[in-house]
Design a protein around this motif. Structure first.
Motif, PDB file in Angstrom:
ATOM      1  N   THR A 167       0.726  -1.265  -0.054  1.00 52.65           N
ATOM      2  CA  THR A 167       0.156  -0.143  -0.124  1.00 52.65           C
ATOM      3  C   THR A 167       0.863   1.396   0.181  1.00 52.65           C
ATOM      4  O   THR A 167       2.094   1.153   0.234  1.00 52.65           O
ATOM      5  N   LYS A 168       0.341   2.310  -0.008  1.00 51.18           N
ATOM      6  CA  LYS A 168       0.976   3.686  -0.333  1.00 51.18           C
ATOM      7  C   LYS A 168       1.781   3.901   1.203  1.00 51.18           C
ATOM      8  O   LYS A 168       2.732   4.216   1.012  1.00 51.18           O
ATOM      9  N   GLU A 169       1.189   3.512   2.339  1.00 50.35           N
ATOM     10  CA  GLU A 169       1.687   3.569   3.579  1.00 50.35           C
ATOM     11  C   GLU A 169       3.026   2.592   3.579  1.00 50.35           C
ATOM     12  O   GLU A 169       3.890   2.977   4.445  1.00 50.35           O
ATOM     13  N   GLN A 170       2.682   1.567   3.252  1.00 48.13           N
ATOM     14  CA  GLN A 170       3.760   0.457   3.227  1.00 48.13           C
ATOM     15  C   GLN A 170       5.099   1.017   2.457  1.00 48.13           C
ATOM     16  O   GLN A 170       6.212   0.762   2.557  1.00 48.13           O
ATOM     17  N   GLN A 171       4.911   1.535   1.241  1.00 53.51           N
ATOM     18  CA  GLN A 171       5.829   2.049   0.239  1.00 53.51           C
ATOM     19  C   GLN A 171       6.447   3.298   0.970  1.00 53.51           C
ATOM     20  O   GLN A 171       7.697   3.307   0.928  1.00 53.51           O
ATOM     21  N   ILE A 172       5.926   4.006   1.628  1.00 60.53           N
ATOM     22  CA  ILE A 172       6.262   5.155   2.359  1.00 60.53           C
ATOM     23  C   ILE A 172       7.324   4.700   3.746  1.00 60.53           C
ATOM     24  O   ILE A 172       8.414   5.296   3.518  1.00 60.53           O
ATOM     25  N   ASN A 173       6.741   3.546   4.196  1.00 60.63           N
ATOM     26  CA  ASN A 173       7.615   3.150   5.313  1.00 60.63           C
ATOM     27  C   ASN A 173       9.005   2.589   4.779  1.00 60.63           C
ATOM     28  O   ASN A 173      10.023   2.945   5.194  1.00 60.63           O
ATOM     29  N   PHE A 174       9.002   1.858   3.492  1.00 58.09           N
ATOM     30  CA  PHE A 174      10.283   1.611   2.707  1.00 58.09           C
ATOM     31  C   PHE A 174      11.068   2.672   2.604  1.00 58.09           C
ATOM     32  O   PHE A 174      12.488   2.724   2.725  1.00 58.09           O
ATOM     33  N   ILE A 175      10.417   3.531   1.665  1.00 56.25           N
ATOM     34  CA  ILE A 175      11.179   4.654   1.105  1.00 56.25           C
ATOM     35  C   ILE A 175      11.944   5.521   2.207  1.00 56.25           C
ATOM     36  O   ILE A 175      12.880   6.242   2.019  1.00 56.25           O
ATOM     37  N   GLN A 176      11.206   5.930   3.012  1.00 55.98           N
ATOM     38  CA  GLN A 176      11.553   6.780   4.290  1.00 55.98           C
ATOM     39  C   GLN A 176      12.887   6.023   4.962  1.00 55.98           C
ATOM     40  O   GLN A 176      13.908   6.765   5.147  1.00 55.98           O
ATOM     41  N   SER A 177      12.852   4.789   5.119  1.00 55.86           N
ATOM     42  CA  SER A 177      13.955   3.819   5.457  1.00 55.86           C
ATOM     43  C   SER A 177      15.159   4.136   4.521  1.00 55.86           C
ATOM     44  O   SER A 177      16.361   4.461   5.091  1.00 55.86           O
ATOM     45  N   TYR A 178      14.709   3.934   3.456  1.00 51.71           N
ATOM     46  CA  TYR A 178      16.035   3.962   2.355  1.00 51.71           C
ATOM     47  C   TYR A 178      16.867   5.282   2.302  1.00 51.71           C
ATOM     48  O   TYR A 178      17.733   5.330   2.343  1.00 51.71           O
ATOM     49  N   ILE A 179      15.658   6.504   2.480  1.00 52.49           N
ATOM     50  CA  ILE A 179      16.527   7.679   2.316  1.00 52.49           C
ATOM     51  C   ILE A 179      17.326   7.848   3.370  1.00 52.49           C
ATOM     52  O   ILE A 179      18.339   8.677   3.660  1.00 52.49           O
ATOM     53  N   ARG A 180      16.838   7.733   4.726  1.00 48.21           N
ATOM     54  CA  ARG A 180      17.365   7.944   5.769  1.00 48.21           C
ATOM     55  C   ARG A 180      18.876   7.242   5.786  1.00 48.21           C
ATOM     56  O   ARG A 180      19.885   7.851   6.105  1.00 48.21           O
ATOM     57  N   GLU A 181      18.761   5.961   5.272  1.00 48.53           N
ATOM     58  CA  GLU A 181      20.262   5.381   5.176  1.00 48.53           C
ATOM     59  C   GLU A 181      21.007   5.816   4.280  1.00 48.53           C
ATOM     60  O   GLU A 181      22.391   6.017   4.537  1.00 48.53           O
ATOM     61  N   TYR A 182      20.548   6.101   3.158  1.00 47.34           N
ATOM     62  CA  TYR A 182      21.244   6.642   2.014  1.00 47.34           C
ATOM     63  C   TYR A 182      21.978   8.009   2.420  1.00 47.34           C
ATOM     64  O   TYR A 182      23.167   8.249   2.154  1.00 47.34           O
ATOM     65  N   ASP A 197       7.283  11.447  -2.261  1.00 44.64           N
ATOM     66  CA  ASP A 197       6.373  11.209  -3.377  1.00 44.64           C
ATOM     67  C   ASP A 197       6.850  10.781  -4.878  1.00 44.64           C
ATOM     68  O   ASP A 197       6.556  10.063  -5.626  1.00 44.64           O
ATOM     69  N   PHE A 198       8.172  11.600  -4.974  1.00 47.90           N
ATOM     70  CA  PHE A 198       8.621  11.379  -6.206  1.00 47.90           C
ATOM     71  C   PHE A 198       9.265   9.598  -6.251  1.00 47.90           C
ATOM     72  O   PHE A 198       8.995   9.106  -7.583  1.00 47.90           O
ATOM     73  N   MET A 199       9.719   9.415  -5.291  1.00 43.73           N
ATOM     74  CA  MET A 199      10.352   7.859  -5.277  1.00 43.73           C
ATOM     75  C   MET A 199       9.138   6.990  -5.422  1.00 43.73           C
ATOM     76  O   MET A 199       9.434   5.630  -6.099  1.00 43.73           O
ATOM     77  N   ILE A 200       8.064   7.107  -4.781  1.00 39.82           N
ATOM     78  CA  ILE A 200       6.842   6.295  -4.971  1.00 39.82           C
ATOM     79  C   ILE A 200       6.373   6.289  -6.270  1.00 39.82           C
ATOM     80  O   ILE A 200       6.335   5.107  -7.042  1.00 39.82           O
ATOM     81  N   LYS A 201       6.334   7.440  -7.001  1.00 44.72           N
ATOM     82  CA  LYS A 201       5.852   7.358  -8.641  1.00 44.72           C
ATOM     83  C   LYS A 201       7.133   6.713  -9.294  1.00 44.72           C
ATOM     84  O   LYS A 201       6.787   5.928 -10.119  1.00 44.72           O
ATOM     85  N   GLU A 202       8.106   6.822  -9.036  1.00 43.66           N
ATOM     86  CA  GLU A 202       9.260   6.299  -9.806  1.00 43.66           C
ATOM     87  C   GLU A 202       9.279   4.930  -9.763  1.00 43.66           C
ATOM     88  O   GLU A 202       9.387   4.098 -10.716  1.00 43.66           O
ATOM     89  N   ALA A 203       8.945   4.256  -8.503  1.00 42.12           N
ATOM     90  CA  ALA A 203       9.189   3.010  -8.122  1.00 42.12           C
ATOM     91  C   ALA A 203       8.100   2.176  -9.154  1.00 42.12           C
ATOM     92  O   ALA A 203       8.121   1.160  -9.545  1.00 42.12           O
TER      93      ALA A 203
END
Length: 424
Positions: free
Chosen positions: A339-354, A371-377
């Motif tokens: 879901t969008k919430e699950q994608q946000i959870n994943f991407i926020q963690s990705y950005i923090r580590e990156y 928002d950009f990364m969700i659309k991109e993925a």
């Protein structure tokens, strides 16, 4: 794509059996999907190593996991493995008698070339730095594509030295000796665990920050897609069912869809990074480590590619379960796509580590916004569906693995069109 007949083995860190056109194995990770080997160019020459052929023959009877290889039929494999460990590992291995050497088949998978080598417990040296258990990988097919062979060995070696992958103990013609990790691969349902999902995202970000001495252009997926497409559209089957399914698949305007995919990729401003290109549950190990409970394995497809493919392909894997024991040996659940919430959870963690150790990009850049990364993925998820659909058609012809390849190709195309409608 996922693998078939997934089972949790002591540590499925594998890819391997180089099936023709199987560089990206059918989502057949070990034990579930066969991903592996080296990419086969159309004009490459293929040679079989005698030892690899013997190993493949031995495994056709599907022995139970970790079955000790000792009968006369398997002695050639046993002797070859014994010699390799003795020559390359040293220590207690060099003193080991042939009848003391233990070789177990890491069975139940699809590569048929993984073995666990062990020194018997009663004669192990607890103070030795040399491991008493090792993973032996024998390549099934060795191709004369030395560039690909060299790149794969270099990547694995560097990842090993940097602590990103299993330790590499030896490389030899036809295989290698790797660290054996007593652990479990994740299951599809595990991807939905929010904490585990954040750890997976963290590992992906760490991977994407690597600078590797390989080709930097993002062509590893698109070039293979072109080859798979050209092969698939000219495919002919002997059996009626596959012929019928192929004809139905051809009713789609695949040529225009390929053009659409290429334009979609070109129009999506996705950063080029060093990608794993196959982050699915069978290539993720659950470790007994509270700081880093997830480790990525199987680096055969690694190469520079668009960030969106690695993330989008991973999201697609959430919905495919390859542990299903009946034909066609997979299940797809549309509701399991994140879901969008699950994608946000994943991407926020990705950005923090990156950005924890990387200052080469500005976090205020649009390309690093959630928002950009969700659309991109989700745009690159279309490439994932189309890629694995074409790959699966080729596998339906080339592979003798019991799996509904053509059914799978249709499933990927069905969901390709569904997601295509959602992003337009």
């Amino acid at each position: 794509m996922g693998g078939f007949s997934r089972r949790i083995l002591p540590c499925i860190q594998a890819n391997s059996a180089s099936l023709l056109f199987g560089h990206f194995g059918p989502k057949l990770k070990l034990p579930s999907r066969v991903i592996s080997g080296t990419f086969f160019d159309k004009n490459c020459r293929i040679a079989y190593y005698k030892i690899a052929s013997m190993a493949e023959m031995l495994l056709k009877r599907k022995p139970p996991k970790n079955e000790v290889v000792m009968d006369e039929e398997k002695m050639e494999v046993h002797d070859r493995a014994y010699k390799l460990c003795k020559e390359y590992l040293g220590g207690k291995w060099s003193e080991l008698k042939k009848n003391e050497f233990q070789l177990s088949v890491l069975g139940g998978g699809l590569t048929n070339k993984l073995f666990i080598c062990q020194i018997p417990k009663e004669i192990r040296d607890s103070n030795s730095k040399v491991p008493h258990t090792i993973l032996l990988r024998l390549y099934g097919l060795i191709i004369q594509d030395f560039v690909a062979q060299i790149q794969e060995s270099v990547v694995f070696s560097i990842l090993s030295e940097r602590g990103v992958g299993p330790h590499l103990y030896a490389v030899f013609p036809g295989g290698r000796l790797e660290e054996y990790l007593p652990c479990q691969t994740l299951m599809t349902k595990d991807l939905h665990d929010q904490a585990l999902s954040r750890h997976i995202a963290k590992q992906m970000a760490i991977y994407h920050k690597l600078v590797m001495p390989v080709k930097k252009e993002p062509t590893c997926i698109m070039s293979r897609l072109q080859l798979y497409y050209e092969t698939a559209v000219h495919m002919k089957f002997d059996d009626h069912n596959n012929t019928k399914l192929l004809n139905l698949l051809r009713e789609y305007d695949l040529e225009n869809e390929l053009k659409y995919i290429k334009k979609l990729v070109a129009d999506t401003d996705s950063p080029v990074v060093f990608c794993h290109n196959d982050v699915q549950e069978g290539n993720l190990l659950h470790m007994d480590n509270t700081m880093n409970p997830v480790q990525m394995i199987d680096f055969e497809y690694s190469g520079y590619n668009y960030r969106g493919f690695d993330i989008g392909n991973h999201f697609c894997e959430w919905a495919y379960d390859y542990s299903y024991s009946e034909w066609p040996f997979y299940l797809y659940k549309d509701e399991d796509y994140p879901t969008k919430e699950q994608q946000i959870n994943f991407i926020q963690s990705y950005i923090r580590e990156y950005f924890s150790t990387n200052s080469s990009h500005s976090q205020s850049d649009e390309k690093w916004q959630v928002d950009f990364m969700i659309k991109e993925a989700n745009r690159f998820a279309l490439l994932s569906h189309f890629f694995w659909a074409m790959w699966s058609v080729v596998q339906a012809k080339m592979s003798d693995i019991s799996f509904g390849y053509m059914e799978y190709a249709h499933s990927r195309m069905d969901h390709y069109f569904k997601q295509k409608a959602e992003i337009e």
